[in-house]
Design an enzyme around this catalytic site. Structure first.
Site, PDB file in Angstrom:
ATOM      1  N   CYS A  73      -7.721  13.277 -22.310  1.00  8.64           N
ATOM      2  CA  CYS A  73      -8.888  12.860 -21.537  1.00  8.64           C
ATOM      3  C   CYS A  73      -9.735  14.087 -21.222  1.00  8.64           C
ATOM      4  O   CYS A  73      -9.238  15.060 -20.653  1.00  8.64           O
ATOM      5  CB  CYS A  73      -8.462  12.178 -20.242  1.00  8.64           C
ATOM      6  SG  CYS A  73      -9.856  11.841 -19.155  1.00  8.64           S
ATOM      7  N   CYS A  79     -11.105  15.538 -12.784  1.00 11.36           N
ATOM      8  CA  CYS A  79     -11.002  14.237 -12.113  1.00 11.36           C
ATOM      9  C   CYS A  79      -9.802  14.231 -11.164  1.00 11.36           C
ATOM     10  O   CYS A  79      -8.782  14.857 -11.419  1.00 11.36           O
ATOM     11  CB  CYS A  79     -10.843  13.159 -13.179  1.00 11.36           C
ATOM     12  SG  CYS A  79     -10.552  11.523 -12.540  1.00 11.36           S
ATOM     13  N   CYS A  82      -5.588  11.486 -12.481  1.00 12.39           N
ATOM     14  CA  CYS A  82      -4.283  11.787 -13.080  1.00 12.39           C
ATOM     15  C   CYS A  82      -3.827  13.204 -12.728  1.00 12.39           C
ATOM     16  O   CYS A  82      -4.654  14.101 -12.599  1.00 12.39           O
ATOM     17  CB  CYS A  82      -4.365  11.702 -14.595  1.00 12.39           C
ATOM     18  SG  CYS A  82      -4.827  10.085 -15.219  1.00 12.39           S
ATOM     19  N   CYS A 161     -11.910   5.362 -18.811  1.00 12.87           N
ATOM     20  CA  CYS A 161     -10.767   5.962 -18.137  1.00 12.87           C
ATOM     21  C   CYS A 161      -9.535   5.391 -18.788  1.00 12.87           C
ATOM     22  O   CYS A 161      -9.406   4.179 -18.947  1.00 12.87           O
ATOM     23  CB  CYS A 161     -10.798   5.616 -16.650  1.00 12.87           C
ATOM     24  SG  CYS A 161      -9.238   5.947 -15.821  1.00 12.87           S
ATOM     25  N   GLN A 285      -1.652  -5.898  -6.102  1.00  6.45           N
ATOM     26  CA  GLN A 285      -1.044  -4.745  -6.770  1.00  6.45           C
ATOM     27  C   GLN A 285      -1.867  -4.336  -7.995  1.00  6.45           C
ATOM     28  O   GLN A 285      -2.235  -5.196  -8.795  1.00  6.45           O
ATOM     29  CB  GLN A 285       0.372  -5.106  -7.221  1.00  6.45           C
ATOM     30  CG  GLN A 285       1.349  -5.291  -6.074  1.00  6.45           C
ATOM     31  CD  GLN A 285       1.780  -3.972  -5.460  1.00  6.45           C
ATOM     32  OE1 GLN A 285       1.482  -2.897  -5.986  1.00  6.45           O
ATOM     33  NE2 GLN A 285       2.461  -4.047  -4.338  1.00  6.45           N
ATOM     34  N   TYR A 314       5.454  -6.241   6.844  1.00  8.92           N
ATOM     35  CA  TYR A 314       4.375  -5.571   6.093  1.00  8.92           C
ATOM     36  C   TYR A 314       4.108  -6.360   4.813  1.00  8.92           C
ATOM     37  O   TYR A 314       4.155  -5.810   3.712  1.00  8.92           O
ATOM     38  CB  TYR A 314       4.744  -4.128   5.735  1.00  8.92           C
ATOM     39  CG  TYR A 314       5.195  -3.262   6.885  1.00  8.92           C
ATOM     40  CD1 TYR A 314       4.263  -2.547   7.643  1.00  8.92           C
ATOM     41  CD2 TYR A 314       6.540  -3.156   7.213  1.00  8.92           C
ATOM     42  CE1 TYR A 314       4.675  -1.738   8.691  1.00  8.92           C
ATOM     43  CE2 TYR A 314       6.956  -2.346   8.268  1.00  8.92           C
ATOM     44  CZ  TYR A 314       6.026  -1.636   8.994  1.00  8.92           C
ATOM     45  OH  TYR A 314       6.447  -0.832  10.015  1.00  8.92           O
ATOM     46  N   GLU A 335       2.155  -9.396   8.942  1.00 14.50           N
ATOM     47  CA  GLU A 335       1.138  -8.486   8.408  1.00 14.50           C
ATOM     48  C   GLU A 335       0.058  -8.299   9.475  1.00 14.50           C
ATOM     49  O   GLU A 335      -0.279  -9.223  10.194  1.00 14.50           O
ATOM     50  CB  GLU A 335       0.570  -9.093   7.120  1.00 14.50           C
ATOM     51  CG  GLU A 335      -0.753  -8.558   6.643  1.00 14.50           C
ATOM     52  CD  GLU A 335      -0.750  -7.089   6.269  1.00 14.50           C
ATOM     53  OE1 GLU A 335       0.180  -6.616   5.596  1.00 14.50           O
ATOM     54  OE2 GLU A 335      -1.709  -6.396   6.687  1.00 14.50           O
ATOM     55  N   ASP A 383       8.121  -3.205   3.615  1.00 17.16           N
ATOM     56  CA  ASP A 383       7.242  -2.569   2.616  1.00 17.16           C
ATOM     57  C   ASP A 383       6.101  -1.867   3.345  1.00 17.16           C
ATOM     58  O   ASP A 383       4.942  -2.241   3.226  1.00 17.16           O
ATOM     59  CB  ASP A 383       6.710  -3.642   1.639  1.00 17.16           C
ATOM     60  CG  ASP A 383       5.895  -3.049   0.499  1.00 17.16           C
ATOM     61  OD1 ASP A 383       5.819  -1.808   0.373  1.00 17.16           O
ATOM     62  OD2 ASP A 383       5.318  -3.832  -0.281  1.00 17.16           O
ATOM     63  N   CYS A 410       6.504   3.515  -0.818  1.00 19.05           N
ATOM     64  CA  CYS A 410       5.637   4.300  -1.707  1.00 19.05           C
ATOM     65  C   CYS A 410       5.700   5.781  -1.343  1.00 19.05           C
ATOM     66  O   CYS A 410       4.881   6.560  -1.823  1.00 19.05           O
ATOM     67  CB  CYS A 410       4.203   3.778  -1.634  1.00 19.05           C
ATOM     68  SG  CYS A 410       3.554   3.707   0.030  1.00 19.05           S
TER      69      CYS A 410
HETATM   70  N1  SAH Z   1       4.205  -6.205   0.669  1.00 18.51           N
HETATM   71  C1  SAH Z   1       2.842  -6.240   0.208  1.00 18.51           C
HETATM   72  C2  SAH Z   1       1.926  -5.179   0.822  1.00 18.51           C
HETATM   73  C3  SAH Z   1       2.488  -3.832   1.112  1.00 18.51           C
HETATM   74  S1  SAH Z   1       1.300  -2.626   1.572  1.00 18.51           S
HETATM   75  C4  SAH Z   1       2.790  -6.208  -1.286  1.00 18.51           C
HETATM   76  O1  SAH Z   1       3.772  -5.890  -1.956  1.00 18.51           O
HETATM   77  O2  SAH Z   1       1.758  -6.537  -1.844  1.00 18.51           O
HETATM   78  C5  SAH Z   1       1.652  -2.410   3.287  1.00 18.51           C
HETATM   79  C6  SAH Z   1       1.040  -3.477   4.161  1.00 18.51           C
HETATM   80  O3  SAH Z   1       1.394  -3.185   5.527  1.00 18.51           O
HETATM   81  C7  SAH Z   1      -0.478  -3.537   4.137  1.00 18.51           C
HETATM   82  O4  SAH Z   1      -0.869  -4.851   3.810  1.00 18.51           O
HETATM   83  C8  SAH Z   1      -0.889  -3.153   5.572  1.00 18.51           C
HETATM   84  O5  SAH Z   1      -2.033  -3.857   6.003  1.00 18.51           O
HETATM   85  C9  SAH Z   1       0.314  -3.562   6.363  1.00 18.51           C
HETATM   86  N2  SAH Z   1       0.509  -2.876   7.662  1.00 18.51           N
HETATM   87  C10 SAH Z   1       0.192  -1.609   7.980  1.00 18.51           C
HETATM   88  N3  SAH Z   1       0.587  -1.315   9.237  1.00 18.51           N
HETATM   89  C11 SAH Z   1       1.199  -2.438   9.725  1.00 18.51           C
HETATM   90  C12 SAH Z   1       1.826  -2.740  10.970  1.00 18.51           C
HETATM   91  N4  SAH Z   1       1.920  -1.840  11.951  1.00 18.51           N
HETATM   92  N5  SAH Z   1       2.344  -3.969  11.127  1.00 18.51           N
HETATM   93  C13 SAH Z   1       2.266  -4.897  10.123  1.00 18.51           C
HETATM   94  N6  SAH Z   1       1.686  -4.651   8.924  1.00 18.51           N
HETATM   95  C14 SAH Z   1       1.141  -3.440   8.729  1.00 18.51           C
END
Ligand code: SAH
Length: 455
Positions: A73, A79, A82, A161, A285, A314, A335, A383, A410
């Site tokens: 690239c 950039c 990557c 890209c 995603q 989450y 959430e 998550d 992550c």
């Molecule tokens: N599990 C989902 C999203 C994960 S990303 C998936 O796989 O698609 C993390 C998520 O946590 C986001 O949507 C964000 O808005 C949420 N989040 C962040 N802080 C939070 C909190 N204090 N309580 C509840 N959710 C929260």
């Protein structure tokens, strides 16, 4: 011996940092070098120094790492997208595996035999189903359209890209042509004046449906029919053209209001056998195929037999919990963003899932409330964003005493901290599997199974 700015040194690169920079040691000082490969011997110019580390840049490759490959690239060095385009994909996966292993050993203090090999992507390129291309003023009145340079808001003009599907390049080309004909003024971040801000694209990979969205500082653009015509003629699978209004002086790309100027309001993708409707504003995603593998591992770790109560904390738009709902008694998703919760409820309804409820609350507060309500989840899914879980949440989950906790993360560093905290509350980490959700970037996702070992 200390290093000085502008000093030239010879350096052997021995590994990578969490950000994907190469790292080597010079008299005990860690020197970080972007775009270096483990195994390189380099002539490095020191750019910045601190007590225990320094930053440098490659002046010359004295002897090349066997992992090096030609960079495919032209924007790689500028950039911000990557960081691993100069090494073989195997080497990138090895670096990510090592990063997770280091974090687990150093921060959690666990032995790494619980760590499985990283789940590699079949194709490390063309995986992103979303592009948000900033639009800026270019030389000669033409626009620049592309990506931000590393750590900056300078736009690097490029239509293509390698992380994106080819159809996005076609859409970007059509947008450029419209702009050339229409000469709509572009937005300037510094003054807050001007009109066109971003060109935003989404692909529903399983159906091939494409959505194009122009983000404007206003309500519309001149010559909307011509924009639609150009997009329709050049973008296979185009199903939706949307104008998004963002009048705020902010880094946030999308504003709250969308107006469909052609086709459907949403496109539909399939993930883990469920249908998801995607609007410009919905969270989804970006690497569908790897996300599916991640969720399948999460489901395997959840070990469902049909009657379990799952608490999905989450939960975003509900994807993980919903993909497990048919094998569970009930799913409770939590959430904090109201729009995501609405999407989650709609996703449940459209897939005919009746055993899921969603709460719009902070995860720690919701867990506490649910504990007091007498809920006894068998499986808790976590998550969280990069900063990980509040300790109070880990405490509450420990008191709810689920048999299994499945943690999707992550950030290997905050994950390791949290696994240690769970261990103190009777949860043993049984398995950790890294999944390469974002090839060529430094990010790495992990999915973890913890089991309750104490009463
Ligand atoms: N599990 C989902 C999203 C994960 S990303 C998936 O796989 O698609 C993390 C998520 O946590 C986001 O949507 C964000 O808005 C949420 N989040 C962040 N802080 C939070 C909190 N204090 N309580 C509840 N959710 C929260």
């Amino acid at each position: 011996m200390e290093l000085k700015k502008n000093q030239m040194i010879e350096l052997d690169i021995t590994g990578y940092t969490a950000e994907g920079n190469g790292v080597g040691r010079y008299n005990g000082i860690a020197v970080f070098v972007p775009h270096a490969a483990a195994g390189d011997r380099l002539s490095v110019k020191i750019l910045k120094t601190a007590k225990t580390y320094a930053f440098g840049k490659i002046e010359k490759i004295l002897s090349s790492s066997p992992d090096r490959i030609p960079v495919d690239c032209p924007q790689f060095s500028r950039c911000g997208g990557c960081v691993y385009r100069h090494v073989r994909y195997e080497a990138e996966c090895k670096a990510k595996q090592q990063r997770v292993q280091d974090a687990i050993e150093r921060i959690a203090g666990f032995h790494y035999t619980i760590l499985n090999p990283i789940v590699r992507a079949e194709n490390p390129d063309h995986y992103r189903n979303k592009a948000q291309l900033p639009v800026g003023g270019g030389p000669g009145g033409e626009i620049s359209l592309g990506f931000y340079a590393s750590h900056s808001h300078r736009i690097i003009d490029c239509g293509e890209c390698l992380l994106q599907p080819q159809v996005f390049s076609a859409a970007a080309g059509a947008f450029r042509e419209w702009e050339k004909r229409t000469r709509e003024d572009v937005y300037d971040e510094k003054t807050g004046r001007g009109h066109i801000r971003h060109f935003f694209l989404r692909l529903a990979e399983s159906t091939g449906e494409v959505m194009a969205c122009v983000v404007v500082n206003g309500n519309g653009v001149h010559n909307e029919p011509e924009l639609v015509e150009l997009l329709k003629n050049n973008v296979p699978g185009l199903k939706s053209v949307v104008i998004n209004s963002n009048r705020e002086r902010t880094n946030v790309i999308l504003g709250p209001k969308c107006r469909t100027i052609w086709g459907q309001d949403t496109i539909t993708d399939e993930l883990c056998g469920l249908k998801f409707r995607i609007s410009p504003l919905s969270f989804y995603q970006v690497n569908r195929r790897q996300a599916e593998r991640l969720y399948r591992l999460a489901a395997e770790y959840a070990g469902l037999t049909g009657g379990e109560t799952i608490l999905d904390l989450y939960c975003g738009t509900g994807t993980i919990g919903l993909s497990m709902a048919k094998n569970a008694g009930k799913v409770i998703g939590v959430e904090i963003i109201p729009q995501a919760v609405e999407d989650a409820r709609q996703n449940a309804e459209e897939n005919g899932i009746e055993n899921a409820e969603f709460l719009c609350m902070d995860a720690a507060k919701a867990a506490d409330m649910l504990k007091n309500r007498g809920e006894k989840p068998d499986v808790v899914i976590l998550d969280p964003p990069r900063k990980g879980c509040d300790e109070s949440l880990i405490d509450t989950v420990g008191k709810m005493a689920p048999q299994r906790v499945v943690y999707v993360s992550c950030d290997p560093e905050t994950l390791s901290r949290d696994l240690k905290r769970f261990a103190l509350r009777g949860y043993k980490t049984m398995q950790i599997t890294p999944v390469d959700l974002f090839p060529r970037t430094a990010h790495v996702e992990c999915v973890v199974l913890m089991s309750r070992v104490e009463k």
